[in-house]
Design a protein around this motif. Structure first.
Motif, short mmCIF file in Angstrom:
data_model
loop_
_atom_site.label_atom_id
_atom_site.label_comp_id
_atom_site.label_asym_id
_atom_site.label_seq_id
_atom_site.Cartn_x
_atom_site.Cartn_y
_atom_site.Cartn_z
N LEU A 51 0.83 -1.19 0.00
CA LEU A 51 0.00 0.00 0.00
C LEU A 51 0.87 1.26 0.00
CD1 LEU A 51 -2.79 1.32 0.23
CD2 LEU A 51 -2.65 0.97 2.69
N GLU A 52 1.90 1.27 0.83
CA GLU A 52 2.83 2.41 0.87
C GLU A 52 3.49 2.63 -0.48
OE1 GLU A 52 5.60 3.53 4.13
OE2 GLU A 52 4.73 1.75 5.08
N SER A 53 3.89 1.55 -1.11
CA SER A 53 4.52 1.63 -2.43
C SER A 53 3.56 2.24 -3.45
CB SER A 53 4.95 0.22 -2.86
OG SER A 53 5.31 0.21 -4.21
N ASP A 54 2.30 1.82 -3.43
CA ASP A 54 1.30 2.37 -4.35
C ASP A 54 1.06 3.85 -4.10
OD1 ASP A 54 1.03 -0.13 -5.46
OD2 ASP A 54 -0.90 -0.57 -4.50
N LEU A 55 1.02 4.25 -2.83
CA LEU A 55 0.80 5.66 -2.50
C LEU A 55 1.98 6.52 -2.92
CD1 LEU A 55 -0.84 5.20 1.01
CD2 LEU A 55 -1.94 6.20 -1.01
N ARG A 56 3.19 6.02 -2.74
CA ARG A 56 4.38 6.76 -3.20
C ARG A 56 4.34 6.95 -4.72
NH1 ARG A 56 7.15 3.94 0.90
NH2 ARG A 56 7.77 5.39 2.53
N ALA A 57 3.94 5.89 -5.42
CA ALA A 57 3.87 5.95 -6.89
C ALA A 57 2.82 6.96 -7.35
CB ALA A 57 3.55 4.56 -7.46
N ALA A 58 1.76 7.12 -6.58
CA ALA A 58 0.71 8.08 -6.93
C ALA A 58 1.17 9.52 -6.71
CB ALA A 58 -0.55 7.81 -6.12
N GLY A 59 2.21 9.71 -5.93
CA GLY A 59 2.78 11.04 -5.73
C GLY A 59 2.08 11.88 -4.67
N ALA A 60 1.19 11.29 -3.91
CA ALA A 60 0.49 12.05 -2.88
C ALA A 60 1.31 12.07 -1.59
CB ALA A 60 -0.87 11.41 -2.60
N GLU A 61 1.22 13.19 -0.87
CA GLU A 61 1.82 13.25 0.46
C GLU A 61 0.89 12.48 1.38
OE1 GLU A 61 2.59 16.43 4.06
OE2 GLU A 61 2.22 17.20 2.06
N PHE A 62 1.40 11.51 2.12
CA PHE A 62 0.52 10.66 2.91
C PHE A 62 1.16 10.24 4.22
CE2 PHE A 62 3.20 7.67 0.74
CZ PHE A 62 3.37 6.64 1.64
N GLU A 63 0.29 9.80 5.11
CA GLU A 63 0.69 9.13 6.35
C GLU A 63 -0.20 7.90 6.47
OE1 GLU A 63 0.59 9.72 11.18
OE2 GLU A 63 0.30 11.48 9.90
N LEU A 64 0.40 6.79 6.82
CA LEU A 64 -0.33 5.53 6.95
C LEU A 64 -0.34 5.14 8.42
CD1 LEU A 64 -1.67 3.07 5.66
CD2 LEU A 64 0.59 2.15 5.22
#
Length: 124
Positions: A51-64
């Motif tokens: 999931l973290e990998s997918d979020l990084r690829a999407a380019g969004a700033e995120f916290e899981l």
């Protein structure tokens, strides 16, 4: 500003995550991904890494975050939304019969009725 998404390892959770990622990117806001509640919806460490990998690829700033304080998923989402002063909550919905809603209750319904901020409900 923060957008909160209630994530579970289900088609509904993936639909919510996709919509929340799009909203966060569109608005230029931080995405807070919350995998919370009782065990059935909780992701294991390899799922979270993916999931973290997918979020990084999407380019969004995120916290899981993965919360397990013994609260229901709805109560975790609502408590986190209030504590973080989020601007938008994104949740996934599945089709349920009226009898199913009556007998089992609904996390989505509780979030929709009790949230202090707008809620985007996404059908899977």
């Amino acid at each position: 500003m923060t957008i909160l998404v209630g994530y579970t390892r289900t088609p509904e959770g993936h639909a919510a995550l996709t919509a929340a990622t799009s909203e966060a990117t569109l608005r230029g806001e931080r995405l807070l991904v919350l995998n919370a509640g009782e065990q059935p919806g909780q992701a294991d460490s390899s799922s979270l890494a993916h999931l973290e990998s997918d979020l990084r690829a999407a380019g969004a700033e995120f916290e899981l975050r993965q919360q397990s304080r013994g609260l229901s998923a709805a109560d975790e989402v609502l408590a986190t939304a209030q504590a973080e002063s989020v601007q938008l909550i994104v949740i996934g919905l599945r089709r349920r019969s009226p009898v199913g809603k009556f007998l089992l209750g609904s996390n989505a319904q509780k979030i929709l009725l009790d949230a202090d901020c707008p809620v985007l409900a996404v059908k899977a």
